[in-house]
Scaffold this motif. Sequence first.
Motif, short mmCIF file in Angstrom:
data_model
loop_
_atom_site.label_atom_id
_atom_site.label_comp_id
_atom_site.label_asym_id
_atom_site.label_seq_id
_atom_site.Cartn_x
_atom_site.Cartn_y
_atom_site.Cartn_z
N LEU A 298 -38.94 29.63 72.42
CA LEU A 298 -39.48 28.76 71.39
C LEU A 298 -39.06 29.24 70.00
N GLN A 299 -39.17 30.55 69.77
CA GLN A 299 -38.81 31.10 68.46
C GLN A 299 -37.32 31.00 68.17
N SER A 300 -36.51 30.92 69.24
CA SER A 300 -35.06 30.76 69.05
C SER A 300 -34.67 29.28 68.95
N LYS A 301 -35.70 28.41 68.92
CA LYS A 301 -35.52 26.96 68.73
C LYS A 301 -34.75 26.29 69.88
N ASP A 302 -34.95 26.76 71.11
CA ASP A 302 -34.35 26.11 72.28
C ASP A 302 -34.90 24.68 72.37
N PRO A 303 -34.03 23.65 72.42
CA PRO A 303 -34.48 22.25 72.38
C PRO A 303 -35.52 21.89 73.43
N ALA A 304 -35.37 22.40 74.65
CA ALA A 304 -36.32 22.06 75.72
C ALA A 304 -37.71 22.60 75.40
N PHE A 305 -37.74 23.77 74.82
CA PHE A 305 -39.03 24.40 74.50
C PHE A 305 -39.65 23.79 73.24
N ILE A 306 -38.79 23.40 72.30
CA ILE A 306 -39.29 22.69 71.12
C ILE A 306 -39.91 21.36 71.54
N LYS A 307 -39.29 20.69 72.54
CA LYS A 307 -39.83 19.41 73.05
C LYS A 307 -41.22 19.63 73.65
N GLY A 308 -41.36 20.67 74.47
CA GLY A 308 -42.66 20.98 75.08
C GLY A 308 -43.71 21.30 74.02
N TRP A 309 -43.31 22.05 73.01
CA TRP A 309 -44.21 22.42 71.90
C TRP A 309 -44.66 21.16 71.15
N ASN A 310 -43.72 20.27 70.87
CA ASN A 310 -44.05 19.02 70.17
C ASN A 310 -45.00 18.14 70.98
N LEU A 311 -44.81 18.09 72.31
CA LEU A 311 -45.69 17.30 73.16
C LEU A 311 -47.13 17.79 73.06
N ILE A 312 -47.30 19.11 73.14
CA ILE A 312 -48.64 19.71 73.06
C ILE A 312 -49.25 19.44 71.69
N CYS A 313 -48.43 19.60 70.63
CA CYS A 313 -48.93 19.36 69.26
C CYS A 313 -49.35 17.91 69.08
N ASP A 314 -48.59 16.98 69.65
CA ASP A 314 -48.90 15.55 69.49
C ASP A 314 -50.22 15.18 70.16
N VAL A 315 -50.48 15.76 71.33
CA VAL A 315 -51.76 15.49 72.02
C VAL A 315 -52.91 15.94 71.12
N SER A 316 -52.77 17.12 70.53
CA SER A 316 -53.81 17.64 69.62
C SER A 316 -53.96 16.76 68.40
N ARG A 317 -52.84 16.37 67.81
CA ARG A 317 -52.88 15.55 66.59
C ARG A 317 -53.67 14.26 66.84
N ASN A 318 -53.44 13.65 67.99
CA ASN A 318 -54.14 12.41 68.32
C ASN A 318 -55.65 12.64 68.38
N GLU A 319 -56.05 13.79 68.94
CA GLU A 319 -57.48 14.11 69.02
C GLU A 319 -58.05 14.38 67.63
N PHE A 320 -57.30 15.12 66.81
CA PHE A 320 -57.76 15.42 65.45
C PHE A 320 -57.93 14.12 64.65
N GLN A 321 -56.98 13.19 64.86
CA GLN A 321 -56.98 11.96 64.07
C GLN A 321 -58.21 11.11 64.36
N LYS A 322 -58.74 11.18 65.58
CA LYS A 322 -59.97 10.45 65.91
C LYS A 322 -61.11 10.90 65.00
N VAL A 323 -61.19 12.21 64.79
CA VAL A 323 -62.23 12.77 63.91
C VAL A 323 -61.97 12.33 62.47
N TYR A 324 -60.72 12.44 62.02
CA TYR A 324 -60.38 12.08 60.64
C TYR A 324 -60.62 10.59 60.37
N ASN A 325 -60.38 9.75 61.37
CA ASN A 325 -60.64 8.31 61.21
C ASN A 325 -62.13 8.04 61.03
N CYS A 326 -62.95 8.72 61.84
CA CYS A 326 -64.41 8.54 61.73
C CYS A 326 -64.90 8.94 60.35
N LEU A 327 -64.40 10.05 59.85
CA LEU A 327 -64.89 10.62 58.59
C LEU A 327 -64.10 10.16 57.37
#
Length: 661
Positions: A298-327
């Motif tokens: 991941l730290q060496s910016k391997d594309p496959a691992f960056i893709k996995g990292w982005n997928l995990i981040c996106d799932v979190s972002r969607n959850e965070f946004q639910k809270v931000y939309n409410c407030l």
Amino acid sequence: MGDPVAEYSSRLQQQEQEINSLTAEIESLKNPQSLGLSSHLDGLREENTKLKYRLNILKRSLQEERSQRSKTMMNINQRLQEIFGEAIREAWPDLENPPLAVTPNQQAKFGDYQCNSAMAMAQVMMKSKGLKVNPREIAEKIQQNIPDNELVEKTEIAGPGFINVHLKRSFVSKLLTNLLLNGVQPPPLESKKKVVVDFSSPNIAKEMHVGHLRSTIIGDSMCRLFEFLGYDVLRLNHVGDWGTQFGMLIAHLQDKFPNYLTVSPPIGDLQAFYKESKKRFDEEEDFKKRAYQCVVKLQSKDPAFIKGWNLICDVSRNEFQKVYNCLDIQIIERGESFYQEKMIAVVKEFEAKGLVEMDEGRKIVFAPGQQIPLTVVKSDGGYTYDTSDLAALRQRLFDEKADIIIYVTDSGQGTHFQVVFAAAQMIGWYDPKVTRVEHAGFGVVLGEDKKKFKTRSGDTVRLMDLLDEGLKRSMDKLKEKDRDKVLSTEELTKAQHSVAFGCIKYADLSHNRINDYVFSFDKMLDDRGNTAAYLLYAFTRIRSIARLANIDEVALRKAAETTDVLLQHDKEWKLGKCLIRFPEILQKILDDLLLHTLCDYLYELATTFTEFYDSCYCIEKDRQTGEVVKVNMWRMLLCDATAAIMAKGFDILGINPVSRM
């Protein structure tokens, strides 16, 4: 610097006198010898024309500025400080930095404001010059030197040297008319500064919990205050989106969803996914090794691992946004990953200046006056929170060119930020006298048992569960008041959201942020006392007064243009004075970042309005028919001004009132 208009006017006057003198001389001479004077006269006339042109430009500029300033709300306390400061300088021109203290008077019978400088000045004179002066004599001398001004009716000296100030009612009336005609406008800014507020900051792959609630609500309200006052605000979400935990998450992703590169994995519960990967990391040695290898990839910016990292981040972002939309939170994500490359440069800069020491393989930095060092590089070569926070601070100072930087996190991180700020000053990144860098810490949220707020099973309370519970309880409260029988479905839903999220925000903001506070739905939904429920109902009632009298906004506007706001009754005067204190309240919060001051003010305003409304008839009705027979328009204007100030206060707190409740 002197007044440029006065300076140019004086020069013009001198020149015009000289021109008139020369013209008269030429007329009297009428001979060839006067030709030399003529050329001098032409030169003066040319310069005179240029000066007139520049004077007109200056006058137009000043008129525009005065016109703009006349629309803004005046900070009465600040204006009184200017007046008393001038009086003190006039009376004691040699006294350096004399103490200046002006506060609202706590007892109306003694006046509206009070200048308490005399006692403090007596102490200063004793210490600096060895002079023993009676504070009352000092107060008398200050009183004698008060300059002519637009707002002070009279002053009286009381006790050992208090100067009680009585405001002109006509002046307060003009301020209220200005408010009604121009809306709630902030006091003029000396300069538009750049403000960065770092708040919320949840961790990727983890649920937002009640601790993030405080940072999110407090940080958003601070941003709203700075924005209203005219600052350029950058709202930053410093999410935890980098680090060794992503190695185990990506390794678990590979095992559970081997085709994640081509098919988006259906990760429904990221918290459960995180717990599964953590359990494997702790129990399976092979998995742990593979997790570390994933970190390196991941730290060496391997594309496959960056893709996995982005997928995990996106799932979190969607959850965070639910809270931000409410407030209703607007925020820009800029996580730890953003600063990875910048950390290398930060470490090199500290090394180049000889500020790095080695300690058992770690690279550490000691800042002056601090007991604990910063670890900028771990013994395994990795970076730390210390390094990323230094890199973030540097980027905000040099790239964003921030004048004010506020970090909104729990008070437990106070020492950490104190060391980071000290290190940044040591290396010369900023001067605290020029740039304001501050940690706005807050206490923890407690349950009604006065222990850290948890679920019955002992888990951290999920933020979305809390917000959903708020919605359920607010609907129960509205139905308890039979609001479902008078409001449409749409109006009821709007009222439900307004009460639920307004009460949660207000319960937090109405407490001094430095202290812990007890989270209680029963208390926050109570419509008695200093709660959002009480204020929202009060606001709705105030708004309804004009509607019941069949007075629309056009009629109120016309009345504001033609009707003086009379402040003859004691309760009218008390309400008028309370309304014009709004800019003072905002200035105090700007200085100390304690938002409960605004909540206390709104509660005071609502209760002061109730006193006024109970004592002063705004609308007079026929007792038999209930028809409106008389409208006291100046009092309707006081209702309108109260609603306007309350609406702006709600806006700064991030609370969204509704027209019907």
